[in-house]
Each structure stands twice: as structure tokens, then as C-alpha cells.
Design an enzyme around this catalytic site. Structure first.
Site, PDB file in Angstrom:
ATOM      1  N   GLY A  55     -11.647 -26.995  44.964  1.00  0.00           N
ATOM      2  CA  GLY A  55     -11.533 -28.399  45.339  1.00  0.00           C
ATOM      3  C   GLY A  55     -12.848 -28.915  45.895  1.00  0.00           C
ATOM      4  N   CYS A 115     -12.473 -20.119  44.787  1.00  0.00           N
ATOM      5  CA  CYS A 115     -13.465 -20.991  45.435  1.00  0.00           C
ATOM      6  C   CYS A 115     -12.891 -21.545  46.747  1.00  0.00           C
ATOM      7  CB  CYS A 115     -13.894 -22.101  44.478  1.00  0.00           C
ATOM      8  SG  CYS A 115     -15.453 -22.902  44.950  1.00  0.00           S
ATOM      9  N   TYR A 116     -12.563 -22.833  46.805  1.00  0.00           N
ATOM     10  CA  TYR A 116     -11.938 -23.392  48.004  1.00  0.00           C
ATOM     11  C   TYR A 116     -10.684 -22.614  48.363  1.00  0.00           C
ATOM     12  CZ  TYR A 116      -9.401 -26.763  50.940  1.00  0.00           C
ATOM     13  OH  TYR A 116      -8.685 -27.364  51.950  1.00  0.00           O
ATOM     14  N   HIS A 161     -15.656 -19.136  39.657  1.00  0.00           N
ATOM     15  CA  HIS A 161     -14.599 -19.717  38.809  1.00  0.00           C
ATOM     16  C   HIS A 161     -14.354 -18.843  37.573  1.00  0.00           C
ATOM     17  CE1 HIS A 161     -14.065 -23.565  40.932  1.00  0.00           C
ATOM     18  NE2 HIS A 161     -15.332 -23.391  41.270  1.00  0.00           N
ATOM     19  N   GLU A 210     -12.025 -19.166  35.519  1.00  0.00           N
ATOM     20  CA  GLU A 210     -11.381 -19.949  34.476  1.00  0.00           C
ATOM     21  C   GLU A 210     -12.366 -20.587  33.492  1.00  0.00           C
ATOM     22  OE1 GLU A 210     -11.702 -22.807  38.056  1.00  0.00           O
ATOM     23  OE2 GLU A 210     -11.536 -20.659  37.651  1.00  0.00           O
ATOM     24  N   ASP A 223      -5.291 -36.853  19.394  1.00  0.00           N
ATOM     25  CA  ASP A 223      -4.437 -36.984  20.580  1.00  0.00           C
ATOM     26  C   ASP A 223      -3.291 -37.961  20.339  1.00  0.00           C
ATOM     27  OD1 ASP A 223      -6.344 -35.349  21.728  1.00  0.00           O
ATOM     28  OD2 ASP A 223      -7.412 -37.004  22.680  1.00  0.00           O
ATOM     29  N   LYS A 237      -7.165 -30.239  24.552  1.00  0.00           N
ATOM     30  CA  LYS A 237      -7.476 -30.637  23.181  1.00  0.00           C
ATOM     31  C   LYS A 237      -7.143 -29.548  22.168  1.00  0.00           C
ATOM     32  CE  LYS A 237      -9.586 -33.896  22.055  1.00  0.00           C
ATOM     33  NZ  LYS A 237      -9.181 -35.258  21.605  1.00  0.00           N
TER      34      LYS A 237
END
Length: 519
Positions: free
Chosen positions: A56, A82-83, A169, A171, A226, A375
Site C-alpha cells: 500500500g 511490503c506494507y 513484490h 506478484e 474488453d 486482460k
């Protein structure tokens, strides 16, 4: 979905929260994002197999974000990112300090042998850091299992409970073995991966049926992947009689796109088609406007104004009318719509931020079938629903269209220049066999005067910027390494064939720190 093992992600406002969810789903584990102040009893109504605390933009030292610290007393695996790791530490009386110089970008970390998250990995790993605070005093009952080259704490774990924290991170794709780290966490959760995109399609179709009931849906469809996926999901869920695909030609489209939209929808049996040529209306509203956010706002609000106008043409006594749009996870994130409402606004999206959209969303009149997926997952949905390959894998095109690819004021003349330059660019990368290798490629027009020499004469003209990126989800991206001979050919054709352009440049910025679009 409640029957499947799930991982809960508490969103503290990270720009990567939805990306964590996506990585978990890649491993076929169902993920659900919840606000950090979700009551513990609600969280445990359907107990998750594990909990992830996102990063965050805030500091634990001055944050007013509410969360239930009792979650650290659960005998459930918890991963703080992280946070999230800093919060884990301060919740156990550890301390965090602000760094004089934060750690950003790729960093090397050194691992200790006992780190459960790093099972099977080398003693050194390359990870992606993005933080200005760091653990100062480690909480009791925790141990350090990784440090950065700067000597800062990069990972921790509890000595007795299944609680783990990483300062980086895992991810994002820039972390070398990030997927393996998350996979190790899922193994620690004993999470059985049985979630698939077919599960999602079935779930969202039922959600559409439940929301619409006996009503009908007007679905905004630009022809991009989309809005196409969203429209097809409504069609599959409700049938053609209840779905009214609406295509608004804003004058900001690429060449021939409106005709392509009509052909696609008619071929698939959608007969309540509504086509509106609003070119003059959009260009008039945008006249004299240069600021990107203002352009997005005008475009978004005008889309909704035209939508309302078309809805009014339907008999209001027949049924309640909803409208559908192709909003993605990334749209919500960049517009500051993180689940915990603490996300920073990177850029507003025409289908997210306008007040009229917010009002309709509050009234429950908006259907957004893609709002929980990325996406690449939208493309998987299109494939499953029978959308042709060349449309399923077409490069992303923003809702505001060419309006945000002309830097500064939009004019009919500049639109003609950009359309032609963009078409040349895409034609050449297709001819070179590069189109399917590139995640997104497009031209932008930079209407500044640069000096050139053409026909032995001094000229001034506009600059065309070329952008091409490699990515899987749009959350992170690297610039594509297009061969120089291809770039040279593209540049030569644009300068020779597009009047008013005398310079072509290629963008070599990754995301982060840049965004994919220029505006």
C-alpha cells in the site's frame, strides 16, 4: 465458489493487489479481495485456506487504515507483502522507520536456509522492491530469513505460527522466482487448486441473471476485447432479446472499426444492435481541451450522456434497463478504486470515474462482468465464447480511443495524421510477424514543431512516438525489442506517407515507472 479452497487478499491500497489475485488464480486457487477492515467473523464465515496482506502507499507510522489485529491470532497461514509485512511487524510491537533513500526496482537478496517461502531456491534471488520504509526493530518471535544487498530486512517468518512476510513484490514479473514464492505459500496453506476460467464464466453469467432478472441490458461495445467479452457474457446469460449492443462512434476510432463491430455482432446473432455516429458531438466537446484528465472526463461523461439518450428511446414500462461496460481490474486499480479505498489515482478511466457512472453503480444499474479479471483472462473468456482469434488477440485499445493518443488538443486534422501513422505501424509489425509477440503497440502524436530537412529544404513538423510493450496483464510491462530494420522501415514510411510528420521516436520506458499509454 464457496465450495472451492480460497485465498483472501486484504487490500491496503497497493497498485498490485489485483495482480496478487491474478497470480493466485494462475495456480488455479480461487482468490477473493476484501477491504482490510472486514470484520473477522465475516472473514471466517467461509474460512479461507490462507490470507495475504497487500502492499500500500501508506506508512504504518502514520496510517489510519482500520483492520482487525486479531487475524494474527488465527492459526491460518498469513503472507504480508511490503506494507503487509511492516504491518505484521508493528502489530507485534516491532518498529518501522523511514529510509533516507528507498529501495526501488530490481534488487538482489540473500536468503537463509530456514525460509519456508523460499523452498528449493538459490541462496541469492533477484526481486522487485518498491518501498520507502523498512523494518527497524524486528518483533519478538519473528526471525529474519532474507536481507537485501543494503543490509535491510527483506523477509521474515514467525517462529511458531505460519506467518511470513516479504518486503518485495513476488506478484510482479520482475521478481525472478515470484511465482515459486507464491506457490510455496499456497503449499503451506494446503490449498487445492481447482479454480478455472470456466468456473468464472459460469459464476459471472449467473450473477448477470440474478442482477438483471426480468430487465434488459444495453451493452456498450467498442469492438475491443474488453467490451466484446462483456457483451458476449450478457448475451450468453440473457439471450439476444434482452441484450441491446450499443456502439458509439466517437470519431476517435481507428480506421474501419465500426464496420467490424457490426459484422461481429450480427454474425453471432445479436439483432438489437444500436449504432450511433457521434463524431461531431465528441469533437465539439473536446475543442480547445488539452489536459489529459479533462479529456478523459469529457469523453466518459459524453459516452454516458449518449447512452442515457439511447436508453430513453426504449419503453420504460417494458422493463428495468441496466447497462454493461467492459471495465477491467486494472481500470479500477488505476482509477483509485482498490477494495480498501486507499489506492492512489494513477489516471482516471472514462468508464470508472465520471459522477454519472458512480451514481449508476450505487444504484446497482451497471454490469461489469470483467471487473474481477485481467486482460489475459478476458482473452481466455473470449476464446471460450467463440470470439474469432484475430479479435480475441487484438491489441488493447483504450475506451477514449485516439483522444488520449494525441497529446494536447484534438482536431480532425490531427486525428487523420494519427490514424494513418498508426495504421502504417501496425501493418509493418504484422508484416514482420511481430504482432502476436507484442502485447500492445500503438502510435502517439506529439504535436510539437521539430526541425527537419526534406527535399533540401528546412521543414517543421510533428513527432510520432511509437510504443510497443511485452506484458501478460498490463500491470507491469517491458518495452518490446523491435528489430532496428523494422523500426527504420516504419519510420521511413510514416515520414514519407503522412503529411505533417518529420520525426519518429521509439519509447523504451517500462511499466513501472511509466504507464503503457502516454496519457
Amino acid at each position: 465458489m464457496q465450495k472451492l479452497d480460497r485465498i483472501v487478499i486484504l487490500d491496503f491500497g497497493s497498485q498490485y493487489t489485483q495482480l496478487i489475485a491474478r497470480r493466485v488464480r494462475e495456480m488455479h486457487a480461487f482468490s477473493e479481495i476484501l477491504p482490510p477492515d472486514t470484520p473477522l467473523e465475516k472473514l471466517m464465515e467461509h474460512p479461507p485456506k490462507g490470507i495475504i496482506l497487500s502492499g500500500g502507499p501508506n506508512s504504518t507510522e502514520d496510517s489510519n487504515i482500520s483492520f482487525d489485529p486479531a487475524l494474527f491470532e488465527l492459526d491460518l497461514p498469513i503472507l504480508g507483502i511490503c506494507y503487509g509485512m511492516q504491518l505484521m511487524n508493528t502489530s507485534h510491537q516491532g518498529t518501522v522507520q523511514a529510509l533516507e533513500q528507498g529501495e526501488y526496482g530490481k534488487q538482489k537478496i540473500s536468503l537463509s536456509s530456514q525460509g519456508a517461502l523460499f523452498k528449493g531456491m538459490d541462496s541469492e534471488e533477484i526481486v522487485w522492491m518498491s518501498h520507502g520504509d523498512s523494518i527497524d526493530t524486528l518483533a519478538s518471535n519473528y526471525q529474519v530469513v532474507a536481507k537485501s544487498d543494503d543490509g535491510l530486512i527483506a523477509a521474515i517468518q514467525h517462529n511458531e505460527l505460519p506467518q511470513y512476510g516479504v518486503q518485495f513484490h513476488p506478484e510482479v514479473t520482475h521478481t525472478q522466482n515470484g511465482k515459486e514464492i507464491l506457490k510455496n505459500f499456497l503449499d503451506l496453506c494446503d490449498c487445492q487448486g481447482k479454480w478455472t476460467i470456466e468456473n468464472y464464466i459460469g459464476e459471472v453469467k449467473q450473477e448477470i441473471r440474478d442482477q438483471v432478472g426480468n430487465g434488459r441490458v444495453v451493452s456498450l461495445v467498442s469492438g475491443g476485447v474488453d467490451s466484446t467479452a462483456a457483451t458476449f457474457l450478457c448475451y450468453e446469460a440473457l439471450g439476444s432479446d434482452k441484450v441491446y449492443p450499443l456502439h458509439i462512434d466517437s470519431g476517435l476510432m481507428r480506421e474501419g472499426e465500426s464496420a467490424q463491430v457490426r459484422e461481429l455482432l450480427e454474425t453471432h446473432g445479436m439483432h438489437n444492435l444500436v449504432f450511433v455516429d457521434a463524431t461531431d458531438e465528441f469533437l465539439s466537446a473536446l475543442k480547445g481541451v488539452s489536459e489529459p484528465e479533462e479529456k478523459r472526463k469529457i469523453i466518459g461523461e459524453l459516452f454516458i450522456k449518449i447512452l442515457d439518450r439511447e436508453i430513453e428511446k426504449l419503453d420504460p414500462h417494458d422493463a428495468q434497463t441496466y447497462f454493461c461496460q467492459g471495465t477491467l481490474y486494472t481500470d479500477l486499480i488505476e482509477s483509485g478504486k482498490g477494495c480498501g479505498k486507499h489506492a492512489a489515482v494513477i489516471k482516471s478511466h472514462h468508464n470508472v470515474n465520471p459522477p454519472i457512472v458512480e451514481e449508476k453503480r450505487r444504484k446497482g444499474l451497471i454490469i461489469e462482468p470483467n471487473a474481477k479479471i485481467f486482460k489475459d483472462e478476458v482473452r481466455q473468456v473470449c476464446e471460450k465464447l467463440g470470439v474469432p482469434h484475430h479479435l480475441t488477440w487484438r491489441h488493447p485499445f483504450p475506451g477514449p480511443g485516439l483522444g488520449i493518443r494525441i497529446l494536447g488538443e484534438i482536431t480532425p486534422e490531427l486525428l487523420l495524421v494519427l490514424r494513418k501513422a498508426d495504421q502504417i505501424y501496425l501493418d509493418e509489425i504484422r508484416s514482420a510477424g511481430l504482432y502476436d509477440e507484442i502485447w500492445q503497440a500503438f502510435a502517439v502524436l506529439i504535436p510539437v514543431n521539430t526541425v527537419g530537412v526534406m527535399g533540401d529544404k528546412r521543414t517543421t513538423g510533428n513527432v510520432v512516438g511509437l510504443r510497443a510493450v511485452s506484458s501478460t496483464d498490463g500491470m507491469t510491462a517491458d518495452f518490446s525489442h523491435i528489430p532496428m530494420d523494422v523500426l527504420s522501415r516504419i519510420s521511413s514510411r510514416i515520414i514519407n506517407e503522412v503529411e505533417g510528420v518529420n520525426r519518429v521516436v521509439y519509447d523504451v520506458t517500462s511499466k513501472p515507472p511509466g504507464t503503457i499509454e502516454w496519457e
